[in-house]
Design a protein around this motif. Sequence first.
Motif, PDB file in Angstrom:
ATOM      1  N   TRP A  69     -11.115  19.924 -17.961  1.00 53.86           N
ATOM      2  CA  TRP A  69     -12.658  20.477 -17.781  1.00 53.86           C
ATOM      3  C   TRP A  69     -13.391  19.320 -17.457  1.00 53.86           C
ATOM      4  CZ3 TRP A  69     -13.061  24.503 -22.147  1.00 53.86           C
ATOM      5  CH2 TRP A  69     -12.836  25.785 -21.690  1.00 53.86           C
ATOM      6  N   LEU A  70     -13.400  18.239 -18.368  1.00 52.92           N
ATOM      7  CA  LEU A  70     -14.038  16.934 -18.317  1.00 52.92           C
ATOM      8  C   LEU A  70     -13.697  16.178 -17.063  1.00 52.92           C
ATOM      9  CD1 LEU A  70     -13.442  15.767 -21.924  1.00 52.92           C
ATOM     10  CD2 LEU A  70     -15.557  16.636 -20.896  1.00 52.92           C
ATOM     11  N   LEU A  71     -12.621  16.211 -16.538  1.00 54.47           N
ATOM     12  CA  LEU A  71     -12.107  15.636 -15.399  1.00 54.47           C
ATOM     13  C   LEU A  71     -12.946  16.356 -14.059  1.00 54.47           C
ATOM     14  CD1 LEU A  71      -8.512  14.988 -15.870  1.00 54.47           C
ATOM     15  CD2 LEU A  71     -10.277  13.562 -16.186  1.00 54.47           C
ATOM     16  N   ILE A  72     -12.938  17.798 -14.325  1.00 49.89           N
ATOM     17  CA  ILE A  72     -13.689  18.309 -13.051  1.00 49.89           C
ATOM     18  C   ILE A  72     -15.137  18.097 -13.255  1.00 49.89           C
ATOM     19  CG2 ILE A  72     -14.349  21.004 -12.568  1.00 49.89           C
ATOM     20  CD1 ILE A  72     -11.675  21.802 -13.836  1.00 49.89           C
ATOM     21  N   GLU A  73     -15.625  18.202 -14.234  1.00 52.71           N
ATOM     22  CA  GLU A  73     -17.011  17.858 -14.516  1.00 52.71           C
ATOM     23  C   GLU A  73     -17.501  16.422 -13.854  1.00 52.71           C
ATOM     24  OE1 GLU A  73     -20.842  19.232 -14.761  1.00 52.71           O
ATOM     25  OE2 GLU A  73     -18.975  20.394 -15.535  1.00 52.71           O
ATOM     26  N   ALA A  74     -16.451  15.504 -14.157  1.00 52.30           N
ATOM     27  CA  ALA A  74     -16.584  13.932 -13.454  1.00 52.30           C
ATOM     28  C   ALA A  74     -16.398  13.956 -12.129  1.00 52.30           C
ATOM     29  CB  ALA A  74     -15.690  13.234 -14.453  1.00 52.30           C
ATOM     30  N   GLY A  75     -15.775  15.181 -11.789  1.00 52.59           N
ATOM     31  CA  GLY A  75     -15.611  14.900 -10.116  1.00 52.59           C
ATOM     32  C   GLY A  75     -14.145  14.394  -9.826  1.00 52.59           C
ATOM     33  N   VAL A  76     -13.208  14.039 -10.490  1.00 52.17           N
ATOM     34  CA  VAL A  76     -12.124  13.339 -10.235  1.00 52.17           C
ATOM     35  C   VAL A  76     -10.798  13.989  -9.951  1.00 52.17           C
ATOM     36  CG1 VAL A  76     -13.014  11.501 -11.579  1.00 52.17           C
ATOM     37  CG2 VAL A  76     -11.345  12.988 -12.590  1.00 52.17           C
TER      38      VAL A  76
END
Length: 186
Positions: free
Chosen positions: A115-122
């Motif tokens: 979820w954090l990777l999604i939010e960071a756009g990676v």
Amino acid sequence: MQNLTGKNIAILATNGFEQSELEVPLNTLRDAGATVHVISPETGEIKGWDKTDWGDSVPVDKALSNASADDYDAIVLPGGQINPDLLRVEPKAIELIKAFWEQKKVVAAVCHAPWLLIEAGVVSGRKVTSYPSIKTDVINAGGLWEDSEVVVDKGLITSRKPDDLPAFCDKIGEEILEGKHESRAA
């Protein structure tokens, strides 16, 4: 696990991190010789979630407001449902993850932490795994979701669940020792 002496690793977490998903990487990477800091928006201690109830606390080594990707070789993102959900609305947490990615450093996420990777756009265009319940979120963000124990894509390491932590930790060590992942686009 390879010798990681001289390597510095950040673990980004807040209250509600899945106990094993923070403690296993923390202890495994420290045992391999790395300096590992728990970074959090909170100071003092943060409390884990241990399967079905609150778990143990761990000390915070550095406040998120004072953390910089420049000081580390890798960042580890523990999951659980609570931890990444709280962190993904923290702008400084997302900025830190993006900084690791842009510096072509190792970014490792387990369970719900993608979820954090999604939010960071990676995740867009990257091979990724996660806890099965967020598979659709990963796919909707452009991730190439795989049902695998651990997936590595040019320094991006993802893992499904706590049972996969030994393989996850091994991959973190391997990727750190490879150095910066120049071939990936920021």
